[in-house]
Write an enzyme that holds these catalytic residues in place. Structure first.
Site, PDB file in Angstrom:
ATOM      1  N   GLU A 181      58.672  20.414  62.395  1.00 30.23           N
ATOM      2  CA  GLU A 181      59.780  21.324  62.080  1.00 30.23           C
ATOM      3  C   GLU A 181      60.004  21.401  60.572  1.00 30.23           C
ATOM      4  OE1 GLU A 181      63.273  20.695  64.524  1.00 30.23           O
ATOM      5  OE2 GLU A 181      62.165  21.166  66.356  1.00 30.23           O
ATOM      6  N   GLU A 305      57.275  20.970  71.713  1.00 27.62           N
ATOM      7  CA  GLU A 305      58.655  20.666  72.134  1.00 27.62           C
ATOM      8  C   GLU A 305      59.150  21.827  72.978  1.00 27.62           C
ATOM      9  OE1 GLU A 305      61.531  19.198  69.310  1.00 27.62           O
ATOM     10  OE2 GLU A 305      59.990  18.169  68.117  1.00 27.62           O
TER      11      GLU A 305
END
Length: 501
Positions: A181, A305
């Site tokens: 991220e 994810e």
């Protein structure tokens, strides 16, 4: 339409044997972050806890995960990965420094579970490790040396240190995430800046003779298509095995009040399913951008994810992300895995968030007690697709309508294993109506059908430590042969897995 009406609907499928694609087993991967009770109190327990253990690894958890053949396990994060310095977690446990987990609850991380413990866990599970390296607060040298520490089979200060820590031979870890991220908690970078950082870090993450790396770039947050465009343009297949994608399904569209994990009604149920189906759009659009720069599909789309994210259970630490797991979550899991299977030409890897006690967990524990969630059983039913030949299809499905909105009621995926058995997984999202599905099987020879079904009386039903089998698979007998066609009546709010012999 209410939960208590039982109208009859029909759908049709035409299934073909015309495919060369394989459903990678790595689509069925899992994620374990230093977050809440995922590692500590999940996999790694107190020495005094009266459960079977190896070292401090909980073996009933290991055995449950071995049963569903998890193909990979991602670690140490998540957001935690970009504040994790691997040297803090090697060497004698008593000498390892303590730190504060600033991302998740502000608790003390004692580093007793580190690199060697993680790889011992993977060995017990019979699964491939997927290591996320620190780009946000770490250095190129730090990642480079971690790769060497784990993968070099020669003489160097790092291999000498590894041997002193109990493992003379290399671990040969192939899957490496270059940051996590990076658009957010991993550094708040622009895609252009991260593309440059990726190329630099990836350059010094070396291939060694016994371990060729599969480097995975930190990819898009949901519908940020520009991120994918920039990474594919500036990096592309050069030195990049995979590009990640993160997307979480919320019952509401509000991150500050996501909605409860239990006790919800049809409004939250429908909205959750509608939001989960966004995954189809995301995978399709990101894949189209990747196709532009990589028509030969050398770069994998890695959805590392995904899952349902609700409000935490009342009375628990809000930084621990502990939530219950309902039949609704299982329906989301079945639907999402069908989407990944159907895009297996580009989606080569995925990881559910997360494995134990965090978000849409497969397993929940409370001291010595352990239960398997409805989502666990979906992975058990779907494991037959791992490394099987993908079978394409055409689907005509009725809609599931609620409050003036509608979504497709049925979704499906199918495969053929090396023994020639055909497996079909069907999901009926309609909360009230059973659906009879007629399947035409082109060029597929079969004689008999068996199946299992996962459903319950209410979409909000959960497994508890007092009643751990409320939502669990049962034998399914509502499938029959009609000529060469397959007739199946799927109950409302259910997942059905069929095997054709």
């Amino acid at each position: 339409m209410s939960f208590n009406s039982y109208a009859q609907k029909t759908a049709s499928i035409t299934l073909s044997n015309d495919s060369k694609d394989t459903i990678s087993r790595h689509i069925y991967g899992q994620f374990a972050e230093h977050l809440g009770r995922g590692i500590y109190g999940g996999f790694w327990v107190d020495k005094t806890l009266p459960v079977p253990k190896q070292n401090r690894i909980r073996l009933d958890v290991v055995n449950a995960l071995k049963k569903i053949k998890i193909p990979n396990l991602r670690w140490p994060g998540g957001c935690f990965a970009d504040e994790y310095h691997w040297r803090d977690g090697v060497g004698p446990s008593a000498k390892r420094p303590k730190m504060i987990n600033t991302n998740w609850g502000g608790v003390v991380e004692d580093n007793s579970f580190g690199t060697h413990e993680f790889l011992e866990l993977c060995d017990l599970l019979g699964t491939e490790p997927y290591v996320s390296a620190n780009v946000g607060s770490g250095t190129v040298e730090e990642m480079s040396k971690w790769v060497e520490y784990l993968n070099f089979d020669g003489a160097s200060p790092l291999t000498k240190e590894r041997a002193a820590n109990g493992h003379p031979k290399p671990y040969n870890v192939s899957f490496w995430g270059v940051g996590n991220e990076s658009w957010g908690c991993g550094g708040n970078m622009t895609p252009e800046y991260y593309a440059g950082e990726y190329r630099r870090y990836a350059t010094y993450a070396r291939n060694y003779p016994t371990a060729k790396l599969k480097r995975i770039a930190s990819g898009s947050n949901a519908g940020d298509y520009n991120w994918t465009e920039v990474l594919m343009k500036n990096v592309g297949p050069r030195n990049m095995w995979g590009l990640s994608l993160h997307y979480y399904t919320l019952p509401t569209n509000n991150w500050s009040k996501k909605g409860p994990a239990t006790g919800f009604g049809e409004k939250d149920y429908f909205n959750t399913l509608k939001n989960s189906l966004v995954m189809e759009e995301l995978v399709t659009k990101h894949s189209a951008i990747m196709d532009k720069y990589d028509p030969n599909k050398r770069v994998a789309l890695v959805v590392d994810e995904w899952g349902v994210w609700t409000d935490v259970e009342p009375g628990t630490n809000p930084g621990f992300l502990y939530q219950q797991n309902s039949l609704r979550d299982a329906l989301v899991a079945g639907t999402t895995l069908n989407i990944f299977n159907n895009h297996c030409d580009r989606v080569k890897m995925a990881e559910l968030a997360q494995c134990i006690n965090v978000l849409q967990a497969l397993i929940l524990t409370d001291k010595e007690k352990m239960l398997l969630t409805p989502t666990y059983y979906v992975f058990d039913m779907y494991k037959v697709h791992q490394d099987a030949k993908y079978l394409p299809f055409k689907l005509n499905t009725p809609d599931y309508e609620y409050d003036g909105n509608k979504i497709p009621a049925v979704n499906v995926s199918a495969s053929q294993d090396k023994a020639g058995k055909v497996h079909i997984t069907l999901v009926n999202l309609d909360a009230s109506s059973s659906i009879t599905v007629t399947t035409e099987l082109k060029d597929i020879i079969w004689k008999a059908v068996t199946g299992r079904v996962l459903t319950s009386g209410n979409v909000a039903d959960v497994n508890t430590f007092a009643k751990p089998m409320t939502v669990a698979p049962k034998a399914f007998n509502s499938a029959k042969r009609d000529g060469n066609k397959l007739l199946v009546t799927i109950p409302a709010k259910s997942i059905v897995a069929l095997e054709l012999n």
